[in-house]
Design an enzyme around this catalytic site. Structure first.
Site, PDB file in Angstrom:
ATOM      1  N   ALA B 248       0.806  -1.269   0.170  1.00 56.91           N
ATOM      2  CA  ALA B 248       0.194   0.066   0.001  1.00 56.91           C
ATOM      3  C   ALA B 248       0.930   1.436   0.025  1.00 56.91           C
ATOM      4  O   ALA B 248       2.062   1.105   0.222  1.00 56.91           O
ATOM      5  CB  ALA B 248      -1.151  -0.216   1.221  1.00 56.91           C
ATOM      6  N   HIS B 249       0.053   2.520  -0.098  1.00 62.37           N
ATOM      7  CA  HIS B 249       0.712   3.762  -0.100  1.00 62.37           C
ATOM      8  C   HIS B 249       1.873   3.931   0.922  1.00 62.37           C
ATOM      9  O   HIS B 249       1.380   3.492   2.261  1.00 62.37           O
ATOM     10  CB  HIS B 249      -0.400   4.917  -0.238  1.00 62.37           C
ATOM     11  CG  HIS B 249      -1.306   4.828   0.839  1.00 62.37           C
ATOM     12  ND1 HIS B 249      -1.120   5.198   2.054  1.00 62.37           N
ATOM     13  CD2 HIS B 249      -2.558   3.941   0.633  1.00 62.37           C
ATOM     14  CE1 HIS B 249      -2.163   5.084   2.759  1.00 62.37           C
ATOM     15  NE2 HIS B 249      -3.044   4.331   2.273  1.00 62.37           N
TER      16      HIS B 249
END
Lengths: 339, 339, 339
Positions: B248-249
């Protein structure tokens, strides 16, 4: 359940007699009655053919409009008098044989120029079709929508305004609203996973339904939303689905549902508005989840959950019970080593 | 946090007054001060706008250089005197409105020849661009690098030497080193999963960061590495990620980290050098994992883990404790059936 | 183990002396003996080079035809007299160096017309190649087979009759039978996940095997089937694999196996005919599963399972034992809160 002829080309109605001949089934009913469509037994309208599998102990819900159904020797007794029936050894398989004689999936074919956009596709002047995109016959793309590089839009697909289809994503048998976002590699409208018994062993059950993505829906990268068997898979307005999720055939998600990465929702599940599913949540088929339910990351849910509840664990249970079990087990295993 | 203008075209600075007008926010501060960039509140430099959500009980870390921030009525009290503020009902949503007025993501557009390579892309004579590949404006591809068939390289993406981009993979908003391998269908640099409240309901939070893949990184087939919200998602040298993983980010993985299939690493997690994650390991957001940690297959980790430890289970715990629990439960349930 | 030269171009035999020079290894044996192929130590035929890692306590199975093997100081003692050996610090890494000198993977290259089909590909007149598809040198596509839009078929790939390759799917180093279906985005024949130690740290072990998909196999959207290291990954007739599954190198699945979504099968696992794997089932490497085994959704299996059994849980155990544990824990945690 009306098959959408934008996605499945009708081949003309069949008579019961023809259907019996195609499938080798025994016919009980009026040989010349027409079969005009496909349905599940609980949704069938007059003229739509359905099927019943299992044994005589099954308690299927039957549509009051059911007029013709494929059964086996055991399930034949479950059908009311006056409903025509075809008796076959593998009812679902026989049903798929009739289905294939009634409808043919539309594939991409001719009518392409150098841009790989079919001549019959309707592309709004304000839409952007990026290099490598392929768009099928009869598809429609609305104003402000961007079809990403190497994306594939199947025949008949309808996409509204200001939507964005990511790189290398694909869309088949689907209707998308406005402001819908598909990230790269998303797979919308593939056939669902249905393995049926046939005379030669396991076969794929064909799917004749659609996917509906309402306005402001977002689907993550490489996520998959399968189309319905006969009806639709529906993702409600503003629902947000993360990367690498799997949404199976005939699922209905409400509005503003959030599904984190690796979420797996099995066939015919329903989830109410505003529910939140943590990462790696799995839901077994036909489960009903209420509104504003929270499911903790990695929960595996096998039962219905009422509105507003929070569940966790596998098999999932109310979160307090789960946490109590986790804590209790931890304590016992730490202190009673000599038990 | 400087937005990389290779991926996001700057639209010019705004004044606080303009930002207030765009968002309908109440302005406290110097109306003519310029906003020049975007950041999170703990990283902001002078002129970069940040936001604070939640309530007055939050204890946010604020950058000493923070000069302007969007708050709600509750979080306004958390901001030191002298920092300009915009008071809005949905601070993150208002922030995204300002962000969109400051920067515009660069999409693929014109400048393509028959090969679907933008005229402004810099392709080394020793690179191979295979059929169907699409390469955007300002991208750079180094010597010996192969861009696979039907792969998509977004505008501004920089790829070093001797790297291999697999069939139908896509790369956006990313910098790749030398000897980087992406297997088929890998998705690098898509927007992360961030759902924010807005006046009309759930909305996607826009992402302005990048993905950095250092030398000798390998990313598996159909795996996804999301770009950062404002900063970067960073995968360290020689780190190897298997098929169908989700990163994820703003995640930072160290060097020589190994992540087996279905690994799921949530936002802002940090993993130290040489750690090994078994298949289907999940890590909750903001967790910090030390160097040379081992996580057993299917572990679900919700807490920080120090260097050199081995954990397993869900929720994950030290492996000995987990194995003790598994063995103890097995024994109890086998022998005390009448409890 | 014969490397399939449709997928890997032979570069000519090497002598042991050349192999020693390439790898910096110490040679014990006849310097002029030729090395003609690659194998694992248990499968090697005369002239095929293998490797042994680990320490002297390893008990490797050695092929009676083994003639040359790369070892380290410790494993050298495990090799019978008369077998030539190369002694290196990182045997697997040295083996990969020799492998790369013997065989070169065939990549897509020239020979393409406007349709991105290589001139040497054999496409039956009754096959359909949809827009954007890329087909490599020496590939063969049978009658009635459809290659979907933007799909990629690598050099040398053989596909039978009446098969369907979905949109944007990719196939490399693979042989597909008749009536095989790949849904959109499926990744067949990518290199498996094998991280080996080398002098500079972690490196990818190269893969020289294939994927075999027998007749009537179906592979779901965005699912991945990796090719074997030296041998083959084999999916038996009528086996059905759902979306987003991962099948690792050298796995052998029997006939009519069903694998639901997110199934993860690690390297060299064998699963018998007619077994059913629920959603999110994981199997650790080298595990052997018998015929007609059922694994409940989310099971994590680390041990062999005999034919006809039903297991569940993580770590998986017979289903009755698992259900007893679940029920017992629930009861204890509910009633003994003050323990």
């Amino acid at each position: 359940m009306t098959v959408d002829t934008r996605f499945y080309a009708p081949l003309g109605a069949l008579t019961l007699e023809t259907a019996a001949a195609l499938t080798g089934a025994q016919l009980i009913g009026e040989a010349s009655s027409p079969i005009t469509g496909l349905a599940s037994a609980d949704q069938a309208k007059a003229g739509e053919i359905a099927f019943l599998e299992g044994d005589a102990s099954a308690k299927p819900t039957l549509s009051p409009h059911l007029s013709v159904v494929i059964v086996n020797e055991a399930t034949s007794s479950l059908v009311p008098d006056g409903v025509s029936r075809l008796i076959a050894r593998f009812p679902r398989h026989a049903h798929s044989t009739v289905a294939k004689a009634l409808f043919q999936p539309r594939h991409l074919s001719g009518g392409f120029g150098t841009q790989a956009v079919a001549a019959s596709a309707q592309i709004h002047a304000g839409a952007s079709i990026l290099p490598g995109a392929v768009i099928g016959e009869g598809a429609a793309i609305g104003e402000g929508t961007v079809i990403g590089p190497n994306a594939v839009i199947g025949p008949g697909v309808q996409i509204g305004r200001n939507s964005v289809i990511g790189a290398a994503a694909s869309v088949h048998c689907a209707l998308l609203g406005d402001h819908v976002t598909l990230l790269a590699g998303a797979r919308i409208g593939e056939t669902g996973f249905g393995v049926m018994a046939g005379p030669s062993g396991a076969e794929d059950a064909p799917h004749y339904g659609r996917v509906i993505l309402q306005d402001h829906v977002t689907i993550g990268a490489n996520a998959c939303i399968d189309r319905g068997v006969f009806g639709d898979t529906i993702i409600g307005e503003r629902t947000k689905i993360d990367n690498l999720c799997q949404i199976a055939h005939n699922v209905v998600l409400g509005r503003s549902v959030v599904v984190a990465a690796f979420g797996g929702i099995s066939g015919s599940v329903r989830v109410g508005d505003g529910s939140m599913l943590g990462g790696r949540v799995g839901i077994a088929d036909h489960v009903v989840v209420g509104e504003k339910v929270s499911l903790a990351a990695s929960a595996g849910l096998f039962r219905d959950v009422g509105p507003g509840e929070t569940w966790g664990g596998t098999p999932a249970k109310p979160i307090r019970q789960w946490m109590r079990e986790v804590a209790w087990l931890n304590k016992q295993a730490s202190t009673r080593k000599r038990d």
